[in-house]
Design a protein around this motif. Structure first.
Motif, short mmCIF file in Angstrom:
data_model
loop_
_atom_site.label_atom_id
_atom_site.label_comp_id
_atom_site.label_asym_id
_atom_site.label_seq_id
_atom_site.Cartn_x
_atom_site.Cartn_y
_atom_site.Cartn_z
N GLY A 203 0.79 -1.23 0.00
CA GLY A 203 0.00 0.00 0.00
C GLY A 203 0.81 1.27 0.00
O GLY A 203 0.28 2.35 0.26
N THR A 204 2.10 1.19 -0.32
CA THR A 204 2.95 2.38 -0.33
C THR A 204 3.06 3.03 -1.70
O THR A 204 3.55 4.16 -1.80
CB THR A 204 4.37 2.04 0.16
OG1 THR A 204 4.96 1.10 -0.75
CG2 THR A 204 4.35 1.46 1.56
N LEU A 205 2.62 2.34 -2.75
CA LEU A 205 2.70 2.88 -4.10
C LEU A 205 1.32 3.14 -4.71
O LEU A 205 1.21 3.89 -5.69
CB LEU A 205 3.47 1.93 -5.02
CG LEU A 205 4.90 1.59 -4.60
CD1 LEU A 205 5.53 0.63 -5.61
CD2 LEU A 205 5.74 2.86 -4.48
N ARG A 446 18.06 1.99 -3.44
CA ARG A 446 17.99 3.31 -4.08
C ARG A 446 16.91 3.32 -5.16
O ARG A 446 16.15 4.29 -5.30
CB ARG A 446 19.35 3.67 -4.69
CG ARG A 446 19.44 5.09 -5.23
CD ARG A 446 20.82 5.38 -5.81
NE ARG A 446 21.87 5.13 -4.83
CZ ARG A 446 22.80 4.18 -4.94
NH1 ARG A 446 22.80 3.38 -6.01
NH2 ARG A 446 23.72 4.04 -4.03
N THR A 447 16.83 2.24 -5.92
CA THR A 447 15.80 2.15 -6.96
C THR A 447 14.40 2.11 -6.37
O THR A 447 13.47 2.75 -6.87
CB THR A 447 16.04 0.91 -7.83
OG1 THR A 447 17.36 0.96 -8.37
CG2 THR A 447 15.04 0.83 -8.97
N GLN A 448 14.23 1.37 -5.27
CA GLN A 448 12.93 1.33 -4.62
C GLN A 448 12.51 2.72 -4.14
O GLN A 448 11.34 3.11 -4.26
CB GLN A 448 12.97 0.34 -3.45
CG GLN A 448 13.06 -1.12 -3.88
CD GLN A 448 13.13 -2.06 -2.71
OE1 GLN A 448 13.49 -1.67 -1.59
NE2 GLN A 448 12.80 -3.31 -2.93
N ARG A 449 13.44 3.46 -3.58
CA ARG A 449 13.12 4.82 -3.12
C ARG A 449 12.76 5.73 -4.29
O ARG A 449 11.89 6.60 -4.16
CB ARG A 449 14.30 5.38 -2.34
CG ARG A 449 14.45 4.74 -0.96
CD ARG A 449 15.67 5.24 -0.22
NE ARG A 449 15.66 4.77 1.16
CZ ARG A 449 16.75 4.48 1.86
NH1 ARG A 449 17.95 4.59 1.29
NH2 ARG A 449 16.66 4.07 3.10
N ALA A 454 8.53 8.65 -7.22
CA ALA A 454 7.84 8.94 -8.48
C ALA A 454 6.33 8.76 -8.36
O ALA A 454 5.56 9.55 -8.90
CB ALA A 454 8.39 8.03 -9.58
N LEU A 455 5.91 7.72 -7.65
CA LEU A 455 4.48 7.42 -7.59
C LEU A 455 3.77 8.08 -6.41
O LEU A 455 2.56 8.27 -6.45
CB LEU A 455 4.27 5.90 -7.52
CG LEU A 455 4.71 5.10 -8.74
CD1 LEU A 455 4.33 3.63 -8.59
CD2 LEU A 455 4.09 5.66 -10.02
N ASP A 456 4.51 8.40 -5.37
CA ASP A 456 3.91 9.01 -4.18
C ASP A 456 4.85 10.09 -3.65
O ASP A 456 5.40 9.97 -2.55
CB ASP A 456 3.66 7.93 -3.12
CG ASP A 456 2.99 8.46 -1.86
OD1 ASP A 456 2.36 9.55 -1.94
OD2 ASP A 456 3.09 7.81 -0.81
#
Length: 473
Positions: A203-205, A446-449, A454-456
């Protein structure tokens, strides 16, 4: 993120903008995780009835920078649904519980996020099909939460994790954008796969509001056996032998230690022992497939006896006996809960290193706390163990407060050293944020962040879960 606490005035604004929205007080039942370890906070529970209402809620919360916690069935075990901060809102999709379509000819069922997992299983059965995902909380776990955490369960060995059972999703992003990607296709290479990005994101994206799920033919036969083995290494040798003899009909392969059954005795469950004497290690194996499956397992177990891979066995002769065997495995978590763990661990490791993990983790934990009791059990067929540490008999978990972090660190260090994961199927939530930062590859993190930003970009979706904020505990 600099979020703005929600206020009664903001709630009034939401209700004016979305007249059909149901807004309830955040009573205690919404704010406590299943084991009672953490108590959350929230101003209110928003309960929309359609995807358009979800989009309006997220758009308005994003504009106001108000944090929102997507809430499924509340069965998560890593604090992903509770937050120890005031001024946030819970978003429950429990009113979105329609089964929109069942298409057995496509082996597909389309459901809204508020449908329980058990309801999906029952709808699939009514259509002559199987939805194979099975977890202990399936009666209350809702599909939105199941997808958000990429739940595992007992059928992963044959059917895969949740993400392997999803054809498409409908979801809403933080700014209110609706993604309508409900498909019944097995092949679709039209760009980035947003479905897999959202599944497991907790639920974070974005908020998953519906999904099209894969169905399978119902097996003609199921065979279930309860076995005594010498230890984890012998269990894995047995697994490989059965797979070599029987192929992919091996559906579940669950490892249990006698400590789990001892806890059930301790709390008065009065479950009969399937075997003549209770061994230290046991396996529950199930196969499913065409006619002859039961006979094939029986023959394979005969070979296992001859090769001394097992020392005792019982093969279920009826559905009632099968259910009784599974009841032991499915009740073990309740025995654990009543005992009260010091720390619970949901780890995975390569199959070739699982036995080493059990040995090394036991030594590492007892180097910290020599008198603890350990209940190691789980879905060993796919490398997932629940490695739970409990107080010595007569002591309480509070007695080990000073050692709790060291116990968790000991188990997770061994897991990481063996090439495993500190979160196999329960997710990261808020409990394991620091673990993710400690053990993840820097480039991956880093990519996850970057994806989260970008989305939130305002950080309103499940703030503090997975990637930021302090863990609970």
């Amino acid at each position: 993120m600099n979020l703005t606490p929600a206020t009664p005035a903001f709630l009034d604004h939401l209700k004016d903008a979305i007249p059909a929205l149901r807004c309830d007080p955040a009573s205690a039942g919404w704010l406590e995780e299943p084991r009672g370890k953490w108590q959350g906070q929230a101003l209110a529970v928003l309960r929309p009835s359609c995807v358009e209402e979800v989009a309006s809620i997220l758009r308005l919360c994003n504009e106001a920078r108000v944090g929102i916690i997507p809430y499924g069935g509340g069965t998560g075990l890593v604090g992903g649904q509770v937050i120890e901060a005031p001024g946030v809102l819970l978003l429950s999709l429990d009113r979105m519980h329609a089964i929109r379509d069942t298409a057995p000819e496509d082996n597909m069922i389309e459901v809204e996020a508020g449908v329980t997992l058990q309801s999906v299983q029952e709808a699939a059965a009514a259509a002559g099909r199987l939805f194979p995902l099975s977890i202990a909380s399936e009666g209350t776990a809702r599909i939105g939460g199941v997808l958000a955490t990429n739940a595992g369960g007992t059928g992963v060995l044959r059917y895969g994790n949740t993400r392997d059972l999803v054809l498409g999703v409908e979801a809403v992003l933080a700014d209110g954008t609706i993604i309508r990607d409900l498909k019944r296709l097995r092949k679709d290479n039209t760009g980035y796969d947003l479905r897999h990005l959202l599944i497991g994101s907790e639920g974070t994206l974005g908020v998953i509001t519906a999904a099209s799920l894969r169905l399978f033919p119902r097996p003609a036969e199921r065979a279930t056996a309860f076995l005594a083995v010498e230890g984890p290494a012998d269990a894995l040798a047995l697994l490989h032998a059965l797979q070599s003899q029987l192929g992919d009909v091996v559906t579940a392969f669950e490892l249990m230690h006698r400590q789990g059954m001892d806890f059930l005795d301790e709390h008065g469950f009065q479950m009969p022992d399937p075997l003549e004497t209770r061994p230290d290690w046991m396996v529950l194996v199930e196969t499913s497939g065409a006619s002859g499956t039961v006979a094939a397992l029986e023959q394979a177990l005969g070979s296992a006896f001859e090769e001394e891979r097992i020392s005792d066995a019982v093969l279920a002769q009826s559905d009632a006996q099968r259910d009784a065997l599974w009841a032991i495995r499915e009740t073990i978590p309740e025995g654990n809960r009543l005992t009260g763990s010091i720390m619970s661990h949901d780890i995975s490791a390569p199959l070739s290193r699982l036995a080493t993990f059990v040995e090394r983790a036991g030594k590492a934990v007892r180097a910290v706390a020599p008198d603890v009791r350990i209940n190691c059990f789980g879905h060993v067929g796919d490398g997932n163990l629940h490695y739970n540490v409990f107080p010595a008999q007569g002591r309480a978990r509070q007695d080990y407060a000073a050692q709790t972090e060291d116990i968790q660190r000991a188990v997770h260090d061994v897991t990481h050293d063996l090439g495993g994961s500190v979160s196999a199927e329960h997710g990261v939530g808020r409990l394991k944020v620091s673990d993710l930062e400690r053990y993840s590859d820097a480039g991956r993190l880093r990519t996850q962040r970057a994806v989260k930003a970008a989305l939130d970009p305002r950080g309103i979706l499940n703030p503090g879960a997975v990637l930021s904020g302090a863990p609970l505990g």
